[in-house]
Structures are given as C-alpha cells and as structure tokens.
Design an enzyme around this catalytic site. Sequence first.
Site, short mmCIF file in Angstrom:
data_model
loop_
_atom_site.label_atom_id
_atom_site.label_comp_id
_atom_site.label_asym_id
_atom_site.label_seq_id
_atom_site.Cartn_x
_atom_site.Cartn_y
_atom_site.Cartn_z
N ASN A 24 42.73 39.39 44.75
CA ASN A 24 43.92 39.67 44.50
C ASN A 24 44.60 40.78 45.48
O ASN A 24 45.77 41.11 45.37
CB ASN A 24 44.24 40.28 43.17
CG ASN A 24 44.04 39.24 42.21
OD1 ASN A 24 44.34 38.11 42.36
ND2 ASN A 24 43.71 39.89 41.08
N ARG A 93 49.38 30.47 43.75
CA ARG A 93 50.58 31.39 43.59
C ARG A 93 50.75 32.53 44.58
O ARG A 93 51.90 32.68 44.87
CB ARG A 93 50.42 32.08 42.15
CG ARG A 93 51.23 33.14 41.70
CD ARG A 93 52.56 32.60 41.40
NE ARG A 93 53.58 33.69 40.93
CZ ARG A 93 54.64 33.21 40.43
NH1 ARG A 93 55.07 32.05 40.09
NH2 ARG A 93 55.47 34.15 40.18
N ASP A 117 47.61 28.79 39.15
CA ASP A 117 46.88 28.69 37.82
C ASP A 117 47.86 28.38 36.70
O ASP A 117 49.04 29.07 36.48
CB ASP A 117 46.24 30.09 37.41
CG ASP A 117 44.99 30.23 38.31
OD1 ASP A 117 44.44 29.18 38.93
OD2 ASP A 117 44.80 31.53 38.37
N ASP A 305 43.38 39.58 33.71
CA ASP A 305 42.58 38.17 34.43
C ASP A 305 41.05 38.33 33.56
O ASP A 305 40.28 37.29 33.79
CB ASP A 305 42.08 38.88 36.01
CG ASP A 305 43.31 38.32 36.94
OD1 ASP A 305 44.07 37.62 36.41
OD2 ASP A 305 43.20 38.41 37.95
#
Length: 420
Positions: A24, A93, A117, A305
Amino acid sequence: MTDRFLVAGGARLVGEVGVGGAKNSVLKLMAAALLVEGTTTITNAPDILDVPLMADVLRGLGCEVEIAGDVVRITVPAEPKHQADFAAVRQFRASVCVLGPLVARCRRAVVALPGGDAIGSRPLDMHQAGLRLLGAHSEIQHGCVVAEATTLHGANIRLAFPSVGATENILMAAVLADGVTVIDNAAREPEIMDLCSMLASMGAQIAGVGTSTLTVQGVRRLTPTVHRVIGDRIVAATWAICGVATCGDVTVKGVDYRHLGVVLDKLRAAGSEVTTAPDGFRVVQRQRPTAVNFATLPYPGFPTDLQPLAIGLASIANGSTMITENVFEARFRFVEEMMRLGADARTDGHHAVVRGVPRLSSAPVWSSDIRAGAGLVLAGLVADGITEVHDVYHIDRGYPQFVENMQRLGADVRRVSDPD
C-alpha cells in the site's frame, strides 16, 4: 494456466518470517516519481504482482523502469505523457494514484477508471473535488478521469472521509502548486507518512505528517531521490493472526510494531502473548483463541484489509464475535466462502456475527480479493482435510512468496497449476 492452493489443516505455525516493503506504499511511491525529471530509486520493494503492473503504467507514460530484486529505478523524461494506458490501469486500483502527479507535472491527465479488488464502491469524487479546489477542471469522460489546469494554486481542502487515495492524489498535486494547501481530515496511515517522507527527500515542504491536517507549501521543482519502503504491516499482521488461529508461535521481522497497535491489542485480548522489538514482534498462542469483537476504521483503527483475517480467526474462536465493517461495504462477500468451510456466520448490513466452532471442514473456495484469499488460506489451516483455494492470483498481488513463507512456518500449503 490457472493456479490454486491446496491447504492441509492441522499444522501449528511456528518460526520466524520476514516482511518486505508495503504494497500500500510502494505503488504510490512509484507514482510520485512522476513529479521529477530524472531517476528515482525505491528500495525494499516487495516481490508482488502489482509492482510490475505499476511499472507498465509508468512505461506507458514514457518512463523507463528497471526492477532488480527489491530495487525499482524509475527514470522520468522532461515531458512525460499525460494519458495512462487503459489496459494497464484497469488491472488494479492503485493505478489511479498517477492522477495527482500528472496534473502537477503535465497540467493534464487522462486516467481510466481503475480496476482492482471487488470490495465495494470506491468512487473518485473526493479526488476530483480536491483537484478542482487546486484549480484543475476534472470530469469523467468515456470511462476516464480527465483533469487539466493552466496553473495550480494552494487551497483549503477538507475531506468528507479520511480517504487514503484522495489524500495521496491531492498531496502529490499540491507539492508543485503555488502557495499553501491545507488538507483537513487527511488519512493518517503509515503509508501516507512514508509518501510524505519520500516527497520531503525530494524537496517538498510538508508539515503535520502523521496528523489529520497536512499543510503543504508548494515548491517550483523537486529533485530525484533514493527512498526505502516501510515494512508491510498488513502482511505482518496476516502472519500473526494465522499464528494465533493455529495456536502457534510466530516471530515477524521487518516491520514497525507501532503501526499495528490496535491489531496487537486485539490479539492480546484473544489470549496471545505479544512481545515487541525494534524490528518486529512475536505472538504466542497457547490455547484456543477467545472471541474478540472487531470494528474496522481508518488508521489508527483496526484495518479494513484485515477484516477477512479477523473473520477467519473468529470462526474457530471460543465464543461469539461481532465484526463491523465501516469502510468497504462489499467485503462481507467473503463470508459466503467461509460458510462453505463450515463457519457459523451471518451478516446483516455492515455487521457480521460469527459463532466459533472447534474446527472448520475443507471445501473448494474462491478468492474475491487479496485479503479474502489470505483469509481463506487461514481457514484452510484450521479445517480438517484439504482445502482448495482458487483464484490465488489475488494473493500474488499482495503477498511476496506466500507459499514459501507459509511452508517456512510449518504450514502444508502447495501451489498447483491447472489448464485454464
């Protein structure tokens, strides 16, 4: 070929596992390289599928990208292209994070609405609203975000929700805008702090890092840098939760345990012995975990997450657990797959109630996203027989050497390739 995992239940995870750079974070750092002409070097990059995907996006913008082990070198031309390739962007994304840097460097950006996702609606309204306040015109045209500006100027921007993606895009546009930009209700995730650290090393002036208010003094130009990605707290927590679910003893290295404060507190409440060190932590679970309620929230709350991992843990915990999802509404589709494995779970809106059973039962299951895939593998570890987890390319997008690390901890997990 399409791959699946075969997971044999019954193993107790024991041992030490290292954690690489944060998924991330690294993708946003790669996008930030667009802000400068020349070569930016990123180290400790994770060996995951999304890194070469982001490299393809950058190459489509005219950059040269070299990936050698955990080092990514990105060379950006004096005039990068402003239109991101549709085929590359739609695959994940995080590709939308090139929007802010392109508007800042090129004063124009065309970025296809991203894929990624299937965890619920993630509109780009706040991204666009922030860019408009900075002086850009932004709208959706033919499935693309189109933004352009003659100049960018500082602005006071208050986000309706502390969106990580919106904070990143607005921040990366603001560092090259004229004047001062204040972003209120900004996301506070460690990955945001990592991005701010890299931008500062490039010459950006950012105050309030780690708080909900970021103040950016725009500069005329930035310079290339070398930056090391922070450790992946989500991967680290995955190994910890799997260790707790299997009554194991797992040591995780390569991550700042302070980034997992709420998560480690929940594991302590479940009965774990947690010890911390400067470069990681250790969890020891000596008996069946105790049921603990979870509610996902923006950082420093419990990460969305990790919600599938929390449900996996709850499925075999002693007692009943309520899980509340406050971030992504569609993440509970994972519960249907858990029920195939014998989990006693029910959902109602953004709540799920899970009554723990001593052991799950094996069955074929399908991943819908990265973290759901990891959660299903956890469930397979505490099920009888062999659990087949399909669509594991999702897991490859977020977990470096997933099978190898599972095996290193003593799990019986194998990858099988089948004709597509």
